[in-house]
Write a protein that holds these residues in place. Structure first.
Motif, PDB file in Angstrom:
ATOM      1  N   THR A   1       2.316   8.032  -8.859  1.00  0.00           N
ATOM      2  CA  THR A   1       2.096   9.150  -9.489  1.00  0.00           C
ATOM      3  C   THR A   1       3.474   9.234 -10.351  1.00  0.00           C
ATOM      4  O   THR A   1       3.331  10.096 -11.480  1.00  0.00           O
ATOM      5  CB  THR A   1       2.327  10.238  -8.571  1.00  0.00           C
ATOM      6  OG1 THR A   1       3.260  10.203  -7.652  1.00  0.00           O
ATOM      7  CG2 THR A   1       0.882  10.391  -7.372  1.00  0.00           C
TER       8      THR A   1
ATOM      9  N   ILE B   1       2.580   1.612  -3.375  1.00  0.00           N
ATOM     10  CA  ILE B   1       1.509   1.811  -4.643  1.00  0.00           C
ATOM     11  C   ILE B   1       1.310   3.414  -4.609  1.00  0.00           C
ATOM     12  O   ILE B   1       1.255   4.348  -5.632  1.00  0.00           O
ATOM     13  CB  ILE B   1       0.303   1.132  -4.333  1.00  0.00           C
ATOM     14  CG1 ILE B   1       0.550  -0.244  -4.831  1.00  0.00           C
ATOM     15  CG2 ILE B   1      -0.773   1.701  -5.335  1.00  0.00           C
ATOM     16  CD1 ILE B   1      -0.622  -1.159  -4.650  1.00  0.00           C
ATOM     17  N   ARG B   2       0.840   3.801  -3.192  1.00  0.00           N
ATOM     18  CA  ARG B   2       0.680   5.197  -2.884  1.00  0.00           C
ATOM     19  C   ARG B   2       2.018   6.489  -3.294  1.00  0.00           C
ATOM     20  O   ARG B   2       1.555   7.211  -3.793  1.00  0.00           O
ATOM     21  CB  ARG B   2       0.288   5.615  -1.491  1.00  0.00           C
ATOM     22  CG  ARG B   2      -1.222   5.092  -1.214  1.00  0.00           C
ATOM     23  CD  ARG B   2      -1.426   5.513   0.194  1.00  0.00           C
ATOM     24  NE  ARG B   2      -2.651   4.889   0.686  1.00  0.00           N
ATOM     25  CZ  ARG B   2      -3.072   4.703   2.027  1.00  0.00           C
ATOM     26  NH1 ARG B   2      -2.341   5.238   3.070  1.00  0.00           N
ATOM     27  NH2 ARG B   2      -4.260   4.059   2.280  1.00  0.00           N
ATOM     28  N   ASN B   3       3.069   5.951  -3.072  1.00  0.00           N
ATOM     29  CA  ASN B   3       4.314   6.843  -3.475  1.00  0.00           C
ATOM     30  C   ASN B   3       4.515   6.713  -4.724  1.00  0.00           C
ATOM     31  O   ASN B   3       5.287   7.620  -5.399  1.00  0.00           O
ATOM     32  CB  ASN B   3       5.110   6.335  -2.390  1.00  0.00           C
ATOM     33  CG  ASN B   3       4.633   7.082  -1.076  1.00  0.00           C
ATOM     34  OD1 ASN B   3       4.229   7.726  -0.753  1.00  0.00           O
ATOM     35  ND2 ASN B   3       5.460   6.022  -0.066  1.00  0.00           N
TER      36      ASN B   3
ATOM     37  N   VAL C   1       0.699  -1.202  -0.124  1.00  0.00           N
ATOM     38  CA  VAL C   1       0.144  -0.011   0.039  1.00  0.00           C
ATOM     39  C   VAL C   1       0.760   1.306  -0.028  1.00  0.00           C
ATOM     40  O   VAL C   1       0.505   2.075  -0.642  1.00  0.00           O
ATOM     41  CB  VAL C   1      -0.798   0.088   1.141  1.00  0.00           C
ATOM     42  CG1 VAL C   1      -1.585   1.318   1.295  1.00  0.00           C
ATOM     43  CG2 VAL C   1      -1.928  -0.892   0.998  1.00  0.00           C
ATOM     44  N   VAL C   2       1.947   1.362   0.785  1.00  0.00           N
ATOM     45  CA  VAL C   2       2.744   2.451   0.745  1.00  0.00           C
ATOM     46  C   VAL C   2       3.504   2.612  -0.555  1.00  0.00           C
ATOM     47  O   VAL C   2       3.494   3.843  -1.002  1.00  0.00           O
ATOM     48  CB  VAL C   2       3.638   2.229   2.038  1.00  0.00           C
ATOM     49  CG1 VAL C   2       4.732   3.546   2.053  1.00  0.00           C
ATOM     50  CG2 VAL C   2       3.217   2.367   3.330  1.00  0.00           C
TER      51      VAL C   2
ATOM     52  N   SER D   1      -0.218   4.353 -14.696  1.00  0.00           N
ATOM     53  CA  SER D   1      -0.046   4.007 -12.996  1.00  0.00           C
ATOM     54  C   SER D   1      -0.909   2.511 -12.913  1.00  0.00           C
ATOM     55  O   SER D   1      -0.551   1.974 -11.751  1.00  0.00           O
ATOM     56  CB  SER D   1      -1.171   5.071 -12.358  1.00  0.00           C
ATOM     57  OG  SER D   1      -0.580   6.230 -12.390  1.00  0.00           O
TER      58      SER D   1
END
Length: 81
Positions: free
Chosen positions: A35, A30-32, A27-28, A41
């Protein structure tokens, strides 16, 4: 016969470690990272799944199996003095 492939067996053996790390790291990342790959993406989760799976298998083979063998020898083959 398809699931008797060594790769699938290794992934299955390492699946518990994969379960433990997938949410926090996946999760970390993918979020970072997502972008940075815009507008592609959608590729990021696939790449992260592949990387985390490879890491999980390597960890299981290189570290967890060796620790389990040493613990097994220590706990069950210890001579009674």
């Amino acid at each position: 016969a398809f699931l008797d492939n060594k790769i699938f067996i290794d992934i299955g053996i390492s699946s518990y470690f994969l379960y433990l790390i997938h949410e926090y790291i996946g999760v970390v990342w993918i979020r970072n990272i997502a972008t940075c790959f815009y507008p592609y993406s959608f590729i990021v989760p696939v790449l992260i799944i592949i990387l985390i799976t490879i890491f999980s298998v390597l960890y299981t083979i290189k570290i967890e199996v060796k620790i389990a063998k040493k613990l097994n020898n220590y706990l069950f083959h210890k001579k009674n003095d």
